[in-house]
Scaffold this motif. Structure first.
Motif, PDB file in Angstrom:
ATOM      1  N   TRP A 373      36.227  16.068  88.280  1.00 14.43           N
ATOM      2  CA  TRP A 373      35.673  17.344  87.820  1.00 14.43           C
ATOM      3  C   TRP A 373      36.310  17.761  86.506  1.00 14.43           C
ATOM      4  O   TRP A 373      35.623  18.213  85.585  1.00 14.43           O
ATOM      5  CB  TRP A 373      35.909  18.415  88.885  1.00 14.43           C
ATOM      6  N   TYR A 374      37.630  17.605  86.413  1.00 12.28           N
ATOM      7  CA  TYR A 374      38.336  17.980  85.184  1.00 12.28           C
ATOM      8  C   TYR A 374      37.844  17.131  84.010  1.00 12.28           C
ATOM      9  O   TYR A 374      37.549  17.663  82.929  1.00 12.28           O
ATOM     10  CB  TYR A 374      39.837  17.804  85.382  1.00 12.28           C
ATOM     11  N   CYS A 375      37.759  15.822  84.197  1.00 13.17           N
ATOM     12  CA  CYS A 375      37.352  14.947  83.098  1.00 13.17           C
ATOM     13  C   CYS A 375      35.902  15.186  82.697  1.00 13.17           C
ATOM     14  O   CYS A 375      35.569  15.112  81.513  1.00 13.17           O
ATOM     15  CB  CYS A 375      37.567  13.481  83.481  1.00 13.17           C
ATOM     16  N   THR A 376      35.047  15.456  83.664  1.00 11.13           N
ATOM     17  CA  THR A 376      33.656  15.762  83.315  1.00 11.13           C
ATOM     18  C   THR A 376      33.588  17.020  82.461  1.00 11.13           C
ATOM     19  O   THR A 376      32.849  17.073  81.457  1.00 11.13           O
ATOM     20  CB  THR A 376      32.809  15.939  84.587  1.00 11.13           C
ATOM     21  N   THR A 377      34.352  18.026  82.819  1.00 14.68           N
ATOM     22  CA  THR A 377      34.374  19.272  82.041  1.00 14.68           C
ATOM     23  C   THR A 377      34.886  19.024  80.628  1.00 14.68           C
ATOM     24  O   THR A 377      34.312  19.522  79.646  1.00 14.68           O
ATOM     25  CB  THR A 377      35.266  20.318  82.735  1.00 14.68           C
ATOM     26  N   VAL A 378      35.970  18.254  80.525  1.00 15.97           N
ATOM     27  CA  VAL A 378      36.532  17.937  79.207  1.00 15.97           C
ATOM     28  C   VAL A 378      35.524  17.160  78.366  1.00 15.97           C
ATOM     29  O   VAL A 378      35.321  17.469  77.179  1.00 15.97           O
ATOM     30  CB  VAL A 378      37.846  17.137  79.354  1.00 15.97           C
ATOM     31  N   LYS A 379      34.876  16.171  78.955  1.00 10.81           N
ATOM     32  CA  LYS A 379      33.934  15.347  78.195  1.00 10.81           C
ATOM     33  C   LYS A 379      32.695  16.141  77.772  1.00 10.81           C
ATOM     34  O   LYS A 379      32.156  15.904  76.690  1.00 10.81           O
ATOM     35  CB  LYS A 379      33.538  14.110  79.017  1.00 10.81           C
ATOM     36  N   VAL A 380      32.266  17.074  78.603  1.00 10.68           N
ATOM     37  CA  VAL A 380      31.154  17.943  78.194  1.00 10.68           C
ATOM     38  C   VAL A 380      31.554  18.744  76.966  1.00 10.68           C
ATOM     39  O   VAL A 380      30.785  18.884  76.001  1.00 10.68           O
ATOM     40  CB  VAL A 380      30.736  18.872  79.345  1.00 10.68           C
ATOM     41  N   ALA A 381      32.780  19.269  76.979  1.00 10.54           N
ATOM     42  CA  ALA A 381      33.252  20.057  75.838  1.00 10.54           C
ATOM     43  C   ALA A 381      33.388  19.197  74.581  1.00 10.54           C
ATOM     44  O   ALA A 381      33.116  19.656  73.468  1.00 10.54           O
ATOM     45  CB  ALA A 381      34.583  20.713  76.182  1.00 10.54           C
ATOM     46  N   LEU A 382      33.809  17.942  74.753  1.00 12.57           N
ATOM     47  CA  LEU A 382      34.038  17.072  73.599  1.00 12.57           C
ATOM     48  C   LEU A 382      32.776  16.396  73.080  1.00 12.57           C
ATOM     49  O   LEU A 382      32.653  16.133  71.880  1.00 12.57           O
ATOM     50  CB  LEU A 382      35.068  15.998  73.952  1.00 12.57           C
ATOM     51  N   LEU A 383      31.843  16.094  73.978  1.00  6.63           N
ATOM     52  CA  LEU A 383      30.692  15.268  73.587  1.00  6.63           C
ATOM     53  C   LEU A 383      29.381  16.041  73.494  1.00  6.63           C
ATOM     54  O   LEU A 383      28.467  15.587  72.807  1.00  6.63           O
ATOM     55  CB  LEU A 383      30.515  14.118  74.591  1.00  6.63           C
ATOM     56  N   CYS A 384      29.284  17.178  74.177  1.00  3.83           N
ATOM     57  CA  CYS A 384      27.997  17.869  74.258  1.00  3.83           C
ATOM     58  C   CYS A 384      27.891  19.101  73.371  1.00  3.83           C
ATOM     59  O   CYS A 384      26.787  19.565  73.099  1.00  3.83           O
ATOM     60  CB  CYS A 384      27.702  18.273  75.702  1.00  3.83           C
ATOM     61  N   LEU A 385      29.020  19.648  72.943  1.00  7.44           N
ATOM     62  CA  LEU A 385      28.962  20.819  72.088  1.00  7.44           C
ATOM     63  C   LEU A 385      28.692  20.412  70.652  1.00  7.44           C
ATOM     64  O   LEU A 385      29.132  19.354  70.203  1.00  7.44           O
ATOM     65  CB  LEU A 385      30.262  21.619  72.195  1.00  7.44           C
ATOM     66  N   PRO A 386      27.985  21.230  69.902  1.00 13.85           N
ATOM     67  CA  PRO A 386      27.487  20.812  68.586  1.00 13.85           C
ATOM     68  C   PRO A 386      28.556  20.597  67.520  1.00 13.85           C
ATOM     69  O   PRO A 386      28.288  19.972  66.518  1.00 13.85           O
ATOM     70  CB  PRO A 386      26.543  21.957  68.185  1.00 13.85           C
ATOM     71  N   TYR A 387      29.791  21.096  67.725  1.00 10.25           N
ATOM     72  CA  TYR A 387      30.782  20.940  66.659  1.00 10.25           C
ATOM     73  C   TYR A 387      31.352  19.536  66.591  1.00 10.25           C
ATOM     74  O   TYR A 387      32.050  19.195  65.650  1.00 10.25           O
ATOM     75  CB  TYR A 387      31.914  21.969  66.813  1.00 10.25           C
ATOM     76  N   TYR A 388      31.096  18.722  67.601  1.00  9.15           N
ATOM     77  CA  TYR A 388      31.482  17.320  67.530  1.00  9.15           C
ATOM     78  C   TYR A 388      30.263  16.498  67.159  1.00  9.15           C
ATOM     79  O   TYR A 388      29.246  16.533  67.845  1.00  9.15           O
ATOM     80  CB  TYR A 388      32.042  16.827  68.868  1.00  9.15           C
ATOM     81  N   GLN A 389      30.340  15.790  66.078  1.00 12.36           N
ATOM     82  CA  GLN A 389      29.199  15.025  65.600  1.00 12.36           C
ATOM     83  C   GLN A 389      29.540  13.526  65.562  1.00 12.36           C
ATOM     84  O   GLN A 389      30.703  13.142  65.422  1.00 12.36           O
ATOM     85  CB  GLN A 389      28.796  15.489  64.196  1.00 12.36           C
ATOM     86  N   ASN A 390      28.512  12.721  65.695  1.00 17.51           N
ATOM     87  CA  ASN A 390      28.636  11.277  65.481  1.00 17.51           C
ATOM     88  C   ASN A 390      29.702  10.650  66.361  1.00 17.51           C
ATOM     89  O   ASN A 390      30.618   9.982  65.897  1.00 17.51           O
ATOM     90  CB  ASN A 390      28.943  10.988  64.004  1.00 17.51           C
ATOM     91  N   THR A 391      29.600  10.885  67.659  1.00 14.60           N
ATOM     92  CA  THR A 391      30.500  10.265  68.608  1.00 14.60           C
ATOM     93  C   THR A 391      29.656   9.766  69.787  1.00 14.60           C
ATOM     94  O   THR A 391      28.472   9.505  69.622  1.00 14.60           O
ATOM     95  CB  THR A 391      31.593  11.263  69.029  1.00 14.60           C
ATOM     96  N   TYR A 392      30.244   9.590  70.963  1.00 14.47           N
ATOM     97  CA  TYR A 392      29.466   9.176  72.122  1.00 14.47           C
ATOM     98  C   TYR A 392      28.404  10.232  72.447  1.00 14.47           C
ATOM     99  O   TYR A 392      28.584  11.419  72.159  1.00 14.47           O
ATOM    100  CB  TYR A 392      30.369   8.991  73.337  1.00 14.47           C
TER     101      TYR A 392
END
Length: 399
Positions: A373-392
């Motif tokens: 659950w923790y890692c899913t939350t972290v990955k959503v914040a890192l990969l799904c929010l618009p301020y991170y571009q051009n990654t997974y």
């Protein structure tokens, strides 16, 4: 009832001014609009409605006079690139190399595309994820690392760089160099070098990987993934995996280094292909690509597109893997490291990333409901929010 003609004329003037302003904006921004919107709409329409690339076989096929020439063909329009070797190691995949005792135990032939002057990048790779001794002793897998090179394009520096390359190879024994100029427009020659060398000297490798020298590969995760493929029902056949570009249009902007003129490629869509920064093919696909390079002209100088053309001609389709980053760079976090395969854009942080990504605590802290659950939350914040571009992609957050 009577009409106010003055108000009507004012409205008409405003409409004309607004229309004129919009037309001016469109004209000024047309190149960007065409590149990012129009060409992609045209490409996707062609890719998913027409969806036929039969023209590639006829347009890129060699004449029959070239088919049986083992030394390649050297016509101006379609030079295949069978250049002489300046540095070669024909016995790299042979027995007695310290990592295994037979010619049949090579799990992965790892080709890293490197420029002659990138000495520090190659050293960092040898010290970390490309270290054959580490992979053998810690993972029990036989990997052969070689760097694909041309010659330095600057005549004034070529002699000095070549002397240094010979010294480097004498110490490391992993450079494969041919006589073509090492430039962007010769990347297809470098691709052909990889598949021809693999076919000639390391045909027994179960998999072949091509990667840029600024790509980070999480070797423990990659070895685990490849072993899972080998144990699957398909037995790792017809595999071409990476970050897939589907329905990509040719770039027509002349100021782009990826510019492809209409006379070279007149169609609105490329065949599907994986990003050239890092991808893996199974041994049978490597053999098919090798044979395709003997049959098709290599006038397409964008190497990953040419790979797509070869694969399409041989009936091979790319498969998407969410943790092959393509041109993207991974966020730095243990929850990402647990699944990552490749990450692009690493030149100065390879050692620190290798240490962090392979830390035993990365795996020790995984598993269990709360950890997941923790890692899913972290990955959503890192990969799904618009301020991170051009990654997974965002979808990777839920794996």
């Amino acid at each position: 009832m009577f009409m106010n003609f003055r108000r009507i004329r004012k409205c008409q003037c405003m409409q004309l001014l607004t229309t004129g302003l919009l037309l001016c904006v469109v004209m000024v921004c047309w190149d960007e609009l065409d590149h990012h919107v129009v060409s992609h709409m045209r490409s996707y329409t062609y890719r998913y409605l027409v969806n036929s690339y039969d023209f590639l076989n006829s347009s890129y096929a060699l004449s029959s006079s070239h088919h049986n020439r083992k030394d390649g063909y050297y016509d101006a329009d379609g030079r295949l690139g069978n250049y002489p070797y300046l540095i070669n190691h024909p016995g790299k995949c042979g027995g007695g190399g310290g990592h295994g005792n037979s010619r049949d135990d090579v799990l992965l032939l790892l080709f890293v595309k490197s420029s002659p002057e990138n000495f520090e990048r190659r050293k960092a790779i040898r010290d970390t994820w490309g270290n054959e001794n580490f992979v053998w002793s810690e993972l029990g897998a036989s990997v052969r690392l070689v760097f694909a090179l041309g010659v330095h394009p600057d005549v004034g520096q070529r002699s000095r760089v070549q002397r240094e390359l010979l010294q480097e190879d004498q110490a490391c024994g992993d450079l494969i160099q041919q006589t073509f100029l090492d430039t962007f427009h010769n990347l297809t020659s470098k691709l052909i070098l990889q598949f021809h060398w693999g076919h000639e000297y390391c045909r027994q490798a179960r998999f072949l990987m091509s990667a840029d020298d600024d790509v980070f590969v999480h070797m423990p995760n990659l070895v685990k993934y490849l072993r899972q493929l080998l144990s699957s029902q398909s037995g790792a056949k017809d595999l071409w995996v990476g970050h897939v570009h589907r329905g990509a249009p040719p770039v027509r902007r002349k100021d782009s280094k990826y510019h492809v003129p209409h006379d070279l490629y007149p169609w609105p869509s490329y065949p599907d292909y994986t990003a050239g920064a890092g991808y893996v093919v199974s041994g049978d696909v490597a053999a098919k690509i090798y044979h395709a390079t003997l049959l098709l002209k290599s006038s397409m100088y964008i190497d990953d597109v040419f790979m797509g053309i070869c694969a399409k001609a041989m009936g091979v389709s790319p498969q998407e893997h969410m943790y092959f980053s393509g041109e993207g760079k991974t966020p730095y976090h243990p929850c990402i490291y647990y699944h990552m395969i490749t990450s692009h854009g690493h030149t100065t942080d390879v050692h620190s990333l290798w240490q962090a990504a392979t830390d035993p605590t990365v795996y020790g802290n995984s598993g269990g409901f709360f950890s997941n659950w923790y890692c899913t939350t972290v990955k959503v914040a890192l990969l799904c929010l618009p301020y991170y571009q051009n990654t997974y992609s965002c979808m990777a957050a839920f794996t």
